[in-house]
Scaffold this motif. Structure first.
Motif, short mmCIF file in Angstrom:
data_model
loop_
_atom_site.label_atom_id
_atom_site.label_comp_id
_atom_site.label_asym_id
_atom_site.label_seq_id
_atom_site.Cartn_x
_atom_site.Cartn_y
_atom_site.Cartn_z
N ASP A 369 52.52 31.96 34.09
CA ASP A 369 51.47 32.08 35.10
C ASP A 369 51.09 33.54 35.37
O ASP A 369 51.03 33.99 36.52
CB ASP A 369 51.90 31.39 36.40
CG ASP A 369 50.72 31.13 37.34
OD1 ASP A 369 49.58 31.06 36.85
OD2 ASP A 369 50.95 31.02 38.55
N ALA A 370 50.81 34.28 34.31
CA ALA A 370 50.47 35.70 34.44
C ALA A 370 49.06 35.89 34.98
O ALA A 370 48.13 35.19 34.57
CB ALA A 370 50.61 36.39 33.09
N LYS A 371 48.90 36.85 35.91
CA LYS A 371 47.60 37.14 36.50
C LYS A 371 47.42 38.66 36.64
O LYS A 371 48.36 39.37 36.97
CB LYS A 371 47.47 36.52 37.89
CG LYS A 371 47.55 35.00 37.94
CD LYS A 371 47.38 34.51 39.37
CE LYS A 371 47.43 32.99 39.47
NZ LYS A 371 48.80 32.48 39.15
N GLN A 372 46.21 39.14 36.41
CA GLN A 372 45.87 40.54 36.62
C GLN A 372 45.61 40.77 38.10
O GLN A 372 44.86 40.02 38.73
CB GLN A 372 44.64 40.92 35.81
CG GLN A 372 44.20 42.36 35.96
CD GLN A 372 42.96 42.67 35.15
OE1 GLN A 372 42.75 42.11 34.08
NE2 GLN A 372 42.12 43.56 35.68
N ILE A 373 46.21 41.80 38.69
CA ILE A 373 46.00 42.05 40.11
C ILE A 373 45.34 43.39 40.40
O ILE A 373 44.90 43.63 41.53
CB ILE A 373 47.31 41.93 40.92
CG1 ILE A 373 48.34 42.96 40.44
CG2 ILE A 373 47.85 40.52 40.83
CD1 ILE A 373 49.59 42.99 41.34
N SER A 374 45.26 44.31 39.44
CA SER A 374 44.54 45.56 39.65
C SER A 374 43.18 45.47 38.98
O SER A 374 42.97 44.68 38.06
CB SER A 374 45.32 46.75 39.10
OG SER A 374 45.33 46.73 37.68
N GLN A 375 42.25 46.30 39.44
CA GLN A 375 40.90 46.37 38.85
C GLN A 375 40.58 47.84 38.60
O GLN A 375 39.54 48.34 39.00
CB GLN A 375 39.88 45.73 39.79
CG GLN A 375 40.13 44.28 40.11
CD GLN A 375 40.06 43.36 38.90
OE1 GLN A 375 39.31 43.65 37.95
NE2 GLN A 375 40.82 42.28 38.90
N ASP A 376 41.49 48.53 37.93
CA ASP A 376 41.33 49.96 37.73
C ASP A 376 40.22 50.28 36.74
O ASP A 376 39.47 51.22 36.91
CB ASP A 376 42.66 50.56 37.25
CG ASP A 376 42.60 52.05 37.07
OD1 ASP A 376 42.62 52.77 38.10
OD2 ASP A 376 42.51 52.53 35.92
N LYS A 407 47.94 51.00 46.43
CA LYS A 407 48.68 49.78 46.74
C LYS A 407 47.71 48.61 46.79
O LYS A 407 46.54 48.77 47.15
CB LYS A 407 49.46 49.91 48.05
CG LYS A 407 48.63 50.03 49.31
CD LYS A 407 49.54 50.08 50.55
CE LYS A 407 48.73 50.18 51.83
NZ LYS A 407 49.60 50.17 53.04
N VAL A 408 48.19 47.43 46.41
CA VAL A 408 47.38 46.23 46.39
C VAL A 408 48.28 45.04 46.73
O VAL A 408 49.48 45.07 46.45
CB VAL A 408 46.71 46.04 44.99
CG1 VAL A 408 47.75 45.80 43.92
CG2 VAL A 408 45.67 44.93 45.00
N ARG A 409 47.73 44.01 47.35
CA ARG A 409 48.52 42.83 47.64
C ARG A 409 48.85 42.09 46.34
O ARG A 409 48.16 42.23 45.33
CB ARG A 409 47.76 41.89 48.58
CG ARG A 409 47.43 42.48 49.94
CD ARG A 409 48.67 42.86 50.72
NE ARG A 409 49.46 41.67 51.10
CZ ARG A 409 50.62 41.74 51.73
NH1 ARG A 409 51.15 42.92 52.06
NH2 ARG A 409 51.27 40.63 52.05
N GLU A 410 49.92 41.31 46.37
CA GLU A 410 50.35 40.58 45.17
C GLU A 410 49.27 39.63 44.66
O GLU A 410 49.29 39.25 43.48
CB GLU A 410 51.64 39.83 45.45
CG GLU A 410 52.85 40.74 45.62
CD GLU A 410 54.13 39.97 45.86
OE1 GLU A 410 54.10 38.72 45.79
OE2 GLU A 410 55.17 40.61 46.12
#
Length: 568
Positions: A369-376, A407-410
């Motif tokens: 269940d991999a997900k991308q969490i940053s939008q760099d 920092k970013v939320r999970e």
């Protein structure tokens, strides 16, 4: 078309401690730096006969021959002081200091000028590197241009003497080529492939239309990688791989028609467990020809994540700390690396190129269940998680309003930048209150600093990073000790050997007197990354087999020497 294989490769030096080759104009000598006798000096090697001799006292690096072959310029660095440029006759004798604060240099084709790079004090919080030119003895220096947030280095003159190419770090590694015009103006940044690894210094084609460099196939090139030889048309800004090499390198030069020479490094990096303070025997966790590094313990201490290329590219692997089997956690054609557990141990975070750029991803601890969490959109690395659901990471985005510590939320929401500038390798304290990170990494004023996670407030704490010997490792890489009262970090001892020190953390206080060695000081296998067990009793180090050699890559018709009539 696919790049062809090279016709042959061979080692030219065998001490295991040789760097930065430069070939004399007549092709008969190679100058290089080596610390084979304990001090990094400039050595000369006869290409035909093979004899080698040191000509400087050290610590010295990055030699370059004058066009007539009689003189070598090189960089001399005393610990704690800015690097300076010296020159010495090839036949030996007394060296002469010619320029202050110069980190690399090259002669113009006619020998009347020097191009050199210089670190500039931060301007409005932004680190800069400048390219300058001067007379052959350092007289009348003038600045051609600056590059923000880049460690610009290794200038190389075009054959007609009108342009200078240099390479710079956009992100964590040297990955971009810049072209400066001698008349001035902003430098031209050449395009780079989306998945480019580290690039070497360049050589110019004999017609001056293109630069040629070696580009690593992996972002983990710091510990060795296969590579491609790339030809890059400067005017059209088009590049194409023209050959494949079994090694990457940092410094490139032309050895002769169809032949290149570069410095290479060993790719082997294995994990070893060391007991802290109880005298127990060391234990190998992994051992072999792979590159196993960046160990991160699970919060319960029963397993450990690490990065490895044992599958053919970088993936995340896990091993039980009681000696269980190694298990693959991620399986993707893109490179996955730089892992960490969330505080509850139920999830893992890491940096991955699977979206086309390096971004931060989160998954269950088994990799599902991999997900991308940053939008760099460029290069996000070094994730570390707090107890209350924040993931901190570093952005190497070239835009000054994007680069820095975030920092970013999970779940990928509420991204906010804590601090801008040239930062790297954040590490959250056990209670989640603070984050330690490297500020101005690899610059003369590099240091470990600490911020408060809630609002980014600087805690008035600093550990200077002072290298005493050349290393490919990122000095300053740190882990908090489990009690949150001290920080373990990678540094070098007085003999220049990499290892882990520990120092008390007290806000607004200089705690230098509390610093002490923790472990991992191995001359043969330099520590380059490490993890601390949750109970604070065990240190696991990634021990890199430090073998550096001068290496030739042959069978590349695009590479040609430019000889004068006298030389011909």
């Amino acid at each position: 078309t696919a790049p062809r294989m090279i016709t042959s490769e061979r080692y030219l030096t065998y001490s295991g401690q040789d760097f930065a080759p430069a070939v004399s104009p007549d092709g008969k000598l190679i100058a290089f730096s080596s610390n084979r006798d304990g001090v990094q000096r400039i050595w000369l090697k006869q290409v035909a006969g093979g004899s080698e001799v040191a000509i400087t006292g050290g610590p010295d690096d990055f030699p370059r021959f004058s066009p007539d072959g009689s003189t070598i310029v090189y960089v001399h660095t005393d610990p704690g002081k800015p690097a300076a440029l010296y020159r010495i006759a090839v036949v030996g004798g007394e060296a002469r200091r010619i320029l202050e604060n110069a980190t690399s240099a090259d002669w113009s084709p006619d020998g009347t000028q020097l191009a050199f790079t210089r670190n500039i004090a931060p301007v409005n919080g932004r680190a800069q590197t400048a390219l300058l030119v001067s007379g052959p003895d350092g007289q009348h220096p003038r600045e051609l241009g600056r590059v923000d947030l880049n460690a610009l280095t290794f200038p190389r003159w075009s054959p007609d003497g009108t342009r200078i190419a240099a390479v710079g770090a956009v992100g964590r590694v040297i990955s971009n080529v810049y072209i400066f015009d001698l008349k001035g103006g902003a430098p031209k940044e050449l395009a780079a492939p989306d998945k480019a690894g580290e690039v070497s210094s360049v050589v110019w084609s004999s017609d001056g239309r293109s630069v040629i460099y070696v580009r690593a196939d992996s972002i983990e090139a710091v510990v060795g990688s296969t590579a491609h030889v790339v030809r890059h048309d400067v005017k059209a800004d088009r590049f194409e791989p023209i050959a494949w090499s079994s090694h990457n390198g940092a410094i490139l030069d032309v050895l002769g028609d169809g032949r290149l020479v570069l410095d290479t490094r060993s790719p082997r990096d294995n994990l070893r467990e060391l007991a802290i303070d109880n005298g127990a025997a060391d234990r190998w966790i992994t051992r072999g020809n792979s590159s196993d590094r960046q160990p991160a313990y699970a919060p319960d201490g029963k397993s450990m994540l690490f990065t490895s290329n044992r599958s053919g590219n970088l993936d995340l692997w896990m091993i039980e700390t009681d000696g269980g089997a190694v298990k693959r956690i991620t399986d993707d054609a893109a490179e996955d690396w730089d892992p960490a557990f969330t505080a509850d141990g139920k999830h893992i975070v890491w940096s991955s190129g699977r979206s086309g750029k390096l971004e931060i991803w989160i998954a269950n601890a088994d990799g599902s269940d991999a997900k991308q969490i940053s939008q760099d959109g460029f290069d996000a690395e070094n994730p570390t998680a707090t107890r209350d659901g924040w993931v901190l990471y570093n952005s190497f985005h070239p835009s000054t309003d994007r680069t820095g510590l975030w920092k970013v939320r999970e779940d990928g929401t509420r991204a906010v930048r804590l601090v801008g500038g040239r930062t790297s390798l954040p590490e959250v304290s056990p209670d989640g209150q603070y984050v330690a990170f490297i500020n101005n990494g690899r610059a003369l004023n590099a240091e470990i600093r600490v911020l408060r996670v809630s609002d980014g407030k600087d805690m008035g704490f600093s550990i200077p990073i002072v290298p005493t010997r050349r290393t490919g490792a990122i000095l300053g890489r740190m882990r908090w000790m489990p009690n949150g009262k001290s920080i373990a970090f990678l540094a070098q001892n007085t003999d220049g050997i990499n290892g882990v020190f520990v120092q008390d953390f007290v806000p607004n206080t200089d705690t230098t007197k509390s610093r002490k060695p923790l472990g991992g000081f191995d001359r043969e296998r330099a520590t380059e990354s490490f993890g601390i067990s949750p109970d604070g009793k065990t240190l696991t180090v990634a021990g890199w087999e430090q073998l550096f050699s001068i290496f030739s890559v042959e069978g590349i018709p695009e590479v040609a020497t430019k000889r004068t009539k006298k030389e011909s």
